[in-house]
Design a protein around this motif. Sequence first.
Motif, PDB file in Angstrom:
ATOM      1  N   GLY A   1     -21.696 -10.758 -37.402  1.00 29.72           N
ATOM      2  CA  GLY A   1     -23.088 -11.183 -37.242  1.00 29.72           C
ATOM      3  C   GLY A   1     -23.803 -11.471 -38.552  1.00 29.72           C
ATOM      4  O   GLY A   1     -24.944 -11.944 -38.548  1.00 29.72           O
ATOM      5  N   ARG A   2     -23.155 -11.147 -39.681  1.00 31.10           N
ATOM      6  CA  ARG A   2     -23.809 -11.381 -40.973  1.00 31.10           C
ATOM      7  C   ARG A   2     -23.937 -12.864 -41.247  1.00 31.10           C
ATOM      8  O   ARG A   2     -23.060 -13.629 -40.840  1.00 31.10           O
ATOM      9  N   PRO A   3     -24.963 -13.310 -41.904  1.00 34.54           N
ATOM     10  CA  PRO A   3     -26.072 -12.525 -42.440  1.00 34.54           C
ATOM     11  C   PRO A   3     -27.141 -12.258 -41.371  1.00 34.54           C
ATOM     12  O   PRO A   3     -27.402 -13.099 -40.503  1.00 34.54           O
ATOM     13  N   TYR A   4     -27.730 -11.092 -41.442  1.00 36.05           N
ATOM     14  CA  TYR A   4     -28.783 -10.703 -40.503  1.00 36.05           C
ATOM     15  C   TYR A   4     -30.153 -11.039 -41.088  1.00 36.05           C
ATOM     16  O   TYR A   4     -30.407 -10.763 -42.265  1.00 36.05           O
ATOM     17  N   PRO A   5     -31.031 -11.620 -40.274  1.00 36.16           N
ATOM     18  CA  PRO A   5     -32.361 -11.957 -40.777  1.00 36.16           C
ATOM     19  C   PRO A   5     -33.274 -10.734 -40.907  1.00 36.16           C
ATOM     20  O   PRO A   5     -34.262 -10.778 -41.630  1.00 36.16           O
ATOM     21  N   SER A   6     -32.919  -9.650 -40.218  1.00 40.16           N
ATOM     22  CA  SER A   6     -33.767  -8.458 -40.230  1.00 40.16           C
ATOM     23  C   SER A   6     -32.944  -7.239 -39.844  1.00 40.16           C
ATOM     24  O   SER A   6     -31.856  -7.353 -39.255  1.00 40.16           O
ATOM     25  N   LEU A   7     -33.489  -6.076 -40.145  1.00 36.12           N
ATOM     26  CA  LEU A   7     -32.841  -4.837 -39.716  1.00 36.12           C
ATOM     27  C   LEU A   7     -32.828  -4.743 -38.190  1.00 36.12           C
ATOM     28  O   LEU A   7     -31.872  -4.227 -37.610  1.00 36.12           O
ATOM     29  N   ALA A   8     -33.868  -5.254 -37.561  1.00 31.83           N
ATOM     30  CA  ALA A   8     -33.923  -5.232 -36.095  1.00 31.83           C
ATOM     31  C   ALA A   8     -32.775  -6.050 -35.495  1.00 31.83           C
ATOM     32  O   ALA A   8     -32.178  -5.652 -34.490  1.00 31.83           O
ATOM     33  N   ALA A   9     -32.466  -7.185 -36.099  1.00 27.82           N
ATOM     34  CA  ALA A   9     -31.360  -8.012 -35.610  1.00 27.82           C
ATOM     35  C   ALA A   9     -30.027  -7.293 -35.797  1.00 27.82           C
ATOM     36  O   ALA A   9     -29.168  -7.324 -34.900  1.00 27.82           O
ATOM     37  N   LEU A  10     -29.851  -6.636 -36.929  1.00 26.61           N
ATOM     38  CA  LEU A  10     -28.641  -5.859 -37.178  1.00 26.61           C
ATOM     39  C   LEU A  10     -28.515  -4.747 -36.143  1.00 26.61           C
ATOM     40  O   LEU A  10     -27.462  -4.566 -35.527  1.00 26.61           O
ATOM     41  N   ARG A  11     -29.582  -4.036 -35.932  1.00 26.54           N
ATOM     42  CA  ARG A  11     -29.578  -2.932 -34.963  1.00 26.54           C
ATOM     43  C   ARG A  11     -29.276  -3.440 -33.553  1.00 26.54           C
ATOM     44  O   ARG A  11     -28.526  -2.813 -32.810  1.00 26.54           O
ATOM     45  N   ALA A  12     -29.841  -4.565 -33.188  1.00 31.60           N
ATOM     46  CA  ALA A  12     -29.622  -5.113 -31.841  1.00 31.60           C
ATOM     47  C   ALA A  12     -28.153  -5.420 -31.601  1.00 31.60           C
ATOM     48  O   ALA A  12     -27.609  -5.124 -30.531  1.00 31.60           O
ATOM     49  N   VAL A  13     -27.499  -6.011 -32.595  1.00 30.10           N
ATOM     50  CA  VAL A  13     -26.067  -6.302 -32.447  1.00 30.10           C
ATOM     51  C   VAL A  13     -25.293  -4.992 -32.347  1.00 30.10           C
ATOM     52  O   VAL A  13     -24.450  -4.816 -31.463  1.00 30.10           O
ATOM     53  N   ALA A  14     -25.565  -4.057 -33.242  1.00 29.63           N
ATOM     54  CA  ALA A  14     -24.844  -2.787 -33.261  1.00 29.63           C
ATOM     55  C   ALA A  14     -25.048  -1.998 -31.970  1.00 29.63           C
ATOM     56  O   ALA A  14     -24.120  -1.371 -31.459  1.00 29.63           O
ATOM     57  N   ALA A  15     -26.249  -2.050 -31.426  1.00 28.01           N
ATOM     58  CA  ALA A  15     -26.561  -1.312 -30.201  1.00 28.01           C
ATOM     59  C   ALA A  15     -26.004  -1.978 -28.957  1.00 28.01           C
ATOM     60  O   ALA A  15     -25.795  -1.317 -27.932  1.00 28.01           O
ATOM     61  N   GLY A  16     -25.756  -3.267 -29.035  1.00 30.92           N
ATOM     62  CA  GLY A  16     -25.339  -4.019 -27.858  1.00 30.92           C
ATOM     63  C   GLY A  16     -23.856  -3.987 -27.556  1.00 30.92           C
ATOM     64  O   GLY A  16     -23.403  -4.610 -26.605  1.00 30.92           O
TER      65      GLY A  16
END
Length: 163
Positions: free
Chosen positions: A43-58
Amino acid sequence: MLKEDPLVPLDLAGFNTTPVDQAATLLAGCLEVPRWVDTVLDGRPYPSLAALRAVAAGITLTPEEIRRAMAAHPRIGERPTALSRSEQSGVDSTAADRFRAANTEYEQRFGHVFLIRAAGRGGEEMLAALRERMGNDPETELAVAGRELVEIALLRLEKAVTA
């Protein structure tokens, strides 16, 4: 197995640009499930920490991934790793003694360690959750443990990748 050394945090820009092998090591310290690590890396690069978290949580873990990842986690109330020490700080010595007996009963029923996101929870709350989860069937309990693994990974990810 989980590394004993605490994670060295990166900011989001650093995480997005660090070499793949270094980012993979950082992520494996959060959750040692290769598919989870690879999916988050992809998923990199992530535009935000929220986007990173969403991928990781999903990412839903498979039963085999859950079982393998659980093998890297200490029992609640017993010899925590450097990472889990702060996560399990709500377990005092009195609760740890009760956890030892409860862990044995749980492991006999389900065949794996009791897993719960310990951060922010006290020993009594976690012990009550263990007792409540004893009523689950093995398949349901494995799925609950998988969700807890992802919660633990997200907490570790928040420490590993910062603003």
